[in-house]
Design an enzyme around this catalytic site. Structure first.
Site, PDB file in Angstrom:
ATOM      1  N   HIS A 102       0.827  -1.219   0.000  1.00 24.63           N
ATOM      2  CA  HIS A 102       0.000   0.000   0.000  1.00 24.63           C
ATOM      3  C   HIS A 102       0.852   1.256   0.000  1.00 24.63           C
ATOM      4  O   HIS A 102       0.347   2.343   0.297  1.00 24.63           O
ATOM      5  CB  HIS A 102      -0.952   0.005   1.208  1.00 24.63           C
ATOM      6  CG  HIS A 102      -2.068  -0.990   1.059  1.00 24.63           C
ATOM      7  ND1 HIS A 102      -2.924  -1.300   2.086  1.00 24.63           N
ATOM      8  CD2 HIS A 102      -2.452  -1.756   0.018  1.00 24.63           C
ATOM      9  CE1 HIS A 102      -3.800  -2.208   1.658  1.00 24.63           C
ATOM     10  NE2 HIS A 102      -3.533  -2.510   0.421  1.00 24.63           N
ATOM     11  N   ASN A 116      -4.181 -12.414  15.634  1.00 20.79           N
ATOM     12  CA  ASN A 116      -4.944 -11.172  15.680  1.00 20.79           C
ATOM     13  C   ASN A 116      -5.519 -10.975  17.082  1.00 20.79           C
ATOM     14  O   ASN A 116      -5.562 -11.918  17.870  1.00 20.79           O
ATOM     15  CB  ASN A 116      -6.078 -11.247  14.631  1.00 20.79           C
ATOM     16  CG  ASN A 116      -6.417  -9.888  14.053  1.00 20.79           C
ATOM     17  OD1 ASN A 116      -5.535  -9.114  13.720  1.00 20.79           O
ATOM     18  ND2 ASN A 116      -7.702  -9.597  13.983  1.00 20.79           N
TER      19      ASN A 116
HETATM   20  N1  APR Z   1      -2.585  -6.889  18.331  1.00 18.05           N
HETATM   21  C1  APR Z   1      -3.064  -7.640  17.297  1.00 18.05           C
HETATM   22  N2  APR Z   1      -4.095  -7.257  16.504  1.00 18.05           N
HETATM   23  C2  APR Z   1      -4.642  -6.057  16.768  1.00 18.05           C
HETATM   24  C3  APR Z   1      -4.206  -5.221  17.831  1.00 18.05           C
HETATM   25  C4  APR Z   1      -3.125  -5.683  18.618  1.00 18.05           C
HETATM   26  N3  APR Z   1      -2.649  -4.967  19.648  1.00 18.05           N
HETATM   27  N4  APR Z   1      -4.988  -4.100  17.836  1.00 18.05           N
HETATM   28  C5  APR Z   1      -5.863  -4.240  16.817  1.00 18.05           C
HETATM   29  N5  APR Z   1      -5.674  -5.416  16.183  1.00 18.05           N
HETATM   30  C6  APR Z   1      -6.398  -5.954  15.021  1.00 18.05           C
HETATM   31  C7  APR Z   1      -7.880  -5.633  15.018  1.00 18.05           C
HETATM   32  O1  APR Z   1      -8.602  -6.634  15.722  1.00 18.05           O
HETATM   33  C8  APR Z   1      -8.193  -5.661  13.511  1.00 18.05           C
HETATM   34  O2  APR Z   1      -8.529  -6.970  13.105  1.00 18.05           O
HETATM   35  O3  APR Z   1      -5.861  -5.333  13.871  1.00 18.05           O
HETATM   36  C9  APR Z   1      -6.868  -5.262  12.861  1.00 18.05           C
HETATM   37  C10 APR Z   1      -6.883  -3.849  12.295  1.00 18.05           C
HETATM   38  O4  APR Z   1      -7.814  -3.847  11.232  1.00 18.05           O
HETATM   39  P1  APR Z   1      -7.922  -2.535  10.324  1.00 18.05           P
HETATM   40  O5  APR Z   1      -8.025  -1.332  11.200  1.00 18.05           O
HETATM   41  O6  APR Z   1      -9.005  -2.804   9.318  1.00 18.05           O
HETATM   42  O7  APR Z   1      -6.524  -2.432   9.583  1.00 18.05           O
HETATM   43  P2  APR Z   1      -6.032  -3.262   8.323  1.00 18.05           P
HETATM   44  O8  APR Z   1      -6.611  -4.620   8.309  1.00 18.05           O
HETATM   45  O9  APR Z   1      -4.553  -3.134   8.280  1.00 18.05           O
HETATM   46  O10 APR Z   1      -6.644  -2.414   7.094  1.00 18.05           O
HETATM   47  C11 APR Z   1      -6.278  -2.843   5.808  1.00 18.05           C
HETATM   48  O11 APR Z   1      -7.415  -0.935   4.864  1.00 18.05           O
HETATM   49  O12 APR Z   1      -7.893   1.279   4.933  1.00 18.05           O
HETATM   50  C12 APR Z   1      -7.103   0.345   4.318  1.00 18.05           C
HETATM   51  O13 APR Z   1      -5.043   0.766   3.333  1.00 18.05           O
HETATM   52  C13 APR Z   1      -5.660   0.630   4.572  1.00 18.05           C
HETATM   53  O14 APR Z   1      -3.885  -0.936   4.827  1.00 18.05           O
HETATM   54  C14 APR Z   1      -5.177  -0.607   5.293  1.00 18.05           C
HETATM   55  C15 APR Z   1      -6.197  -1.655   4.890  1.00 18.05           C
END
Ligand code: APR
Ligand code: ZN
Length: 230
Positions: A106, A198
């Site tokens: 990304h 996760n």
């Molecule tokens: N340890 C492990 N997992 C965690 C923690 C933690 N401390 N805190 C949060 N999470 C998990 C949440 O449960 C969730 O499943 O991380 C995940 C974050 O999800 P998103 O906020 O959707 O982020 P992500 O999956 O990286 O988003 C993907 O979406 O908006 C676009 O480009 C952006 O790269 C991003 C993509």
């Protein structure tokens, strides 16, 4: 040679103080995706987009890698095989922890891109509308971030790596954004052992043969220790 492919998402950087997108109070509850993460939003209001990424760049510059980032760097150094990180994150915390084999699908906050000629260069702390391209001079400098509706980077390489992965792990991602959300299934179909690490089950948890839930700084080092002890 055994190959481990690891997809990381915002959750791996959460304990480094960088917000996730879709958790309570996440980035997408504070900003509209169509305003700050689409080419149309950038064309409509480049100042708002630069302001959004300038703030995230400043925040990422102050963040330090956590135990999960360091564990993956240790895995790359000590594992008797190949380790590749495919990250959706745009912070540089994997590299700060010492990982070398990292693909930013990304883009990266510290990168700038010319929307006119495609030239890339290291982004300054603050970018602004009309930012001049050092190569063609056009005032079309933008963050080198892949926005919604744009094709993620390195996809052909990533699909090749998924085809010959022995282990595929997804760490800290909600499994809601494609094509990354399909990587678990792609790897499973190619015969890899699939693991989800996760805080809670992702939207694609059923694609994984093994799941480990908890904070990344706890479950990732444990997982890496087990892999290195095998
Ligand atoms: N340890 C492990 N997992 C965690 C923690 C933690 N401390 N805190 C949060 N999470 C998990 C949440 O449960 C969730 O499943 O991380 C995940 C974050 O999800 P998103 O906020 O959707 O982020 P992500 O999956 O990286 O988003 C993907 O979406 O908006 C676009 O480009 C952006 O790269 C991003 C993509
Ligand atoms: Zn240019």
């Amino acid at each position: 040679m055994e190959k481990i492919v690891i997809l990381t998402g915002a959750g791996i950087s959460a304990e480094s103080g960088l917000g996730t997108f879709r958790d309570e109070g996440g980035l997408w509850s504070q900003h509209r995706i169509e305003d700050v993460a689409t080419p149309e939003g950038f064309a409509r209001n480049p100042a708002l987009v630069h302001e959004f990424y300038n703030a995230r760049r400043a925040q990422a510059a102050k963040a330090t890698p956590n135990a999960a980032h360091h564990a993956l760097a240790r895995l790359e150094q000590e594992f008797d095989g190949q380790v590749l990180i495919v990250t959706q994150n745009v912070d540089g915390l994997h590299e700060s922890a010492g990982s070398r084999n990292v693909l930013h699908m990304h883009g990266i906050l510290n990168g700038a891109l010319c929307a006119d000629c495609g030239h890339r260069w290291p982004a300054p702390a603050q970018m602004y509308p009309g930012f001049p391209c050092p190569s063609c001079g056009a005032g079309m400098g933008r963050p080198d971030i892949v926005w919604f509706g744009e094709m993620p980077y390195y996809m052909d390489q990533i699909w090749d790596h998924l085809r010959d992965a022995n282990i595929f792990a997804a760490i800290g991602t909600s499994g809601q954004v494609y094509p990354a959300a399909a990587f678990g299934q792609d790897a499973w179909r190619a015969g890899a052992h699939t693991v989800e690490l996760n805080l809670e089950p992702s939207a694609t948890v059923s694609d994984f043969a093994e799941t480990r839930f908890g904070p990344a700084t706890q479950i990732v080092p444990e997982w890496v220790d087990e892999l290195l002890r095998r």
